[in-house]
Design an enzyme around this catalytic site. Structure first.
Site, short mmCIF file in Angstrom:
data_model
loop_
_atom_site.label_atom_id
_atom_site.label_comp_id
_atom_site.label_asym_id
_atom_site.label_seq_id
_atom_site.Cartn_x
_atom_site.Cartn_y
_atom_site.Cartn_z
N PHE A 75 0.87 -1.18 0.00
CA PHE A 75 0.00 0.00 0.00
C PHE A 75 0.90 1.23 0.00
CE2 PHE A 75 -3.19 -2.79 2.44
CZ PHE A 75 -3.82 -3.16 1.27
N TYR A 140 3.90 5.07 6.13
CA TYR A 140 4.23 4.46 4.83
C TYR A 140 5.75 4.36 4.65
CZ TYR A 140 5.32 4.29 -0.12
OH TYR A 140 5.89 3.95 -1.32
#
Ligand code: UDP
Length: 326
Positions: A75, A140
């Site tokens: 992701f 992230y």
């Protein structure tokens, strides 16, 4: 044969196309959660599987004679990673661990994987080279840095061969217009600017206009997705022929501001683009420009495409996709 994990996604599908053009045999492993069946290559084998499932991985490595892996499945929305870190740690970290363990069990030694300039965090010097401190500023970036560490540890303990490719801003589409950037939801600047040019999107917001840059908007380093594809192929060959591991930036070395992207898109498409300047997006550094001198030295890789070609190829693919939908 080469396993491309996440080969139905944006960068993965372009890498598959390039590998097949180079005469490699390819099998795609993808759960199609963010990937698209339409982006699968007709000449690549396809296994629909999920990295969260060890039994899927077992079945996959039992079925195919894999000698190396390229791993794109992760992701990659910064904002979402701040709000839902669990989703990111599970998919990007835990699922990568499943992949590495399955590789070890099946004696697959080499892995090339998508890392990112987000592992550097806020730049302390420009251009950013591989010696720049890695201090990511969002979950992230942290998951990607942890993936790098995990793989390095597997490399030193179990003799795995690894190449971490740290991309700057991937953009553009293959020049034949067969595949392109297809995210749902779309959050990236260039596809959103194209949607605005087409009139699909009423409101294009430009986040921040008081940065210390040439025109106050953020500056980014855009790299054509086919250039990225070529670097993955070269990294694989390198791992086949050399004994060192790789950690390399993939960048153009040139920065363009958000307003310059809009101006260039207006020129290329011949359309007026309406936009609104608004507040900054959380976590956006003012300038990100990379140096890919190491990739040139070790892989003989240099970007082939300009920003103009990036926007042109993206526009061509998007127009085709929109017209097919009507
Ligand atoms: N951006 C923007 N409006 C948007 C999407 C992005 O102004 O709707 C800006 C963003 O703040 C950054 C640049 O465009 O300055 C590139 O953002 P993108 O999300 O494409 O890539 P990132 O640099 O975050 O990887």
């Amino acid at each position: 044969m080469i396993a491309v994990v996440g080969g139905a996604g944006y960068i993965g599908s372009h890498a598959v196309k390039h590998l097949i053009e180079k005469g490699e045999r390819v099998v795609v492993f993808d759960n199609l959660s963010n990937g698209h069946r339409e982006l699968l290559h007709p000449k690549a084998a396809f296994f629909q599987g999920d990295l969260a499932s060890r039994s899927n991985l077992e079945a996959f490595f039992d079925q195919y004679e894999v000698d190396s892996v390229i791993h794109f499945a992760a992701f990659a929305y910064v904002g979402e990673s701040v709000k839902q870190p669990a989703k990111y740690y599970r998919n990007n970290m835990a699922n990568t661990l499943n992949l590495l363990d399955a590789m070890l069990k099946h004696e697959v030694e080499s892995i090339v994987f998508s890392s990112t300039c987000a592992t550097y965090g806020n730049p302390v010097k420009l251009p950013i080279d591989e010696t720049h401190p890695q201090q990511p500023i969002n979950p992230y970036g942290r998951t990607k840095l942890m993936m790098e560490h995990m793989m390095e540890d597997y490399a030193s303990a179990y003799g795995m061969r690894i190449a971490a490719l740290r991309y700057f801003n991937a953009a553009g589409a293959d020049l034949e217009g067969e595949i392109g950037e297809w995210h749902e939801p779309e959050t990236h600047l260039i596809p959103l600017v194209l949607e605005a040019a087409r009139g699909i999107k009423d409101e294009l917001l430009i986040f921040g206009h008081d940065f210390d840059t040439k025109d106050g908007t953020c500056v980014r380093d855009y790299i054509h997705v086919m250039d990225l594809a070529d670097a993955h192929y070269r990294a694989l060959i390198y791992l086949r022929e050399n004994s060192e591991n790789l950690k390399l930036n993939l960048a153009n070395g040139e920065g363009y501001s958000n307003l310059e992207i809009i101006q260039m898109t207006e020129r290329i498409t011949g359309r007026k683009i309406n936009y609104t300047l608004t507040g900054r997006r959380e976590g956006d550094p003012a300038i990100l420009i990379g140096s890919a001198a190491q990739a040139e030295k070790l892989l003989g890789w240099k970007p082939n495409y300009t920003l103009e070609q990036i926007i042109e190829s993206a526009w061509n693919w998007h127009v085709k996709k929109w017209e097919e939908k009507v």
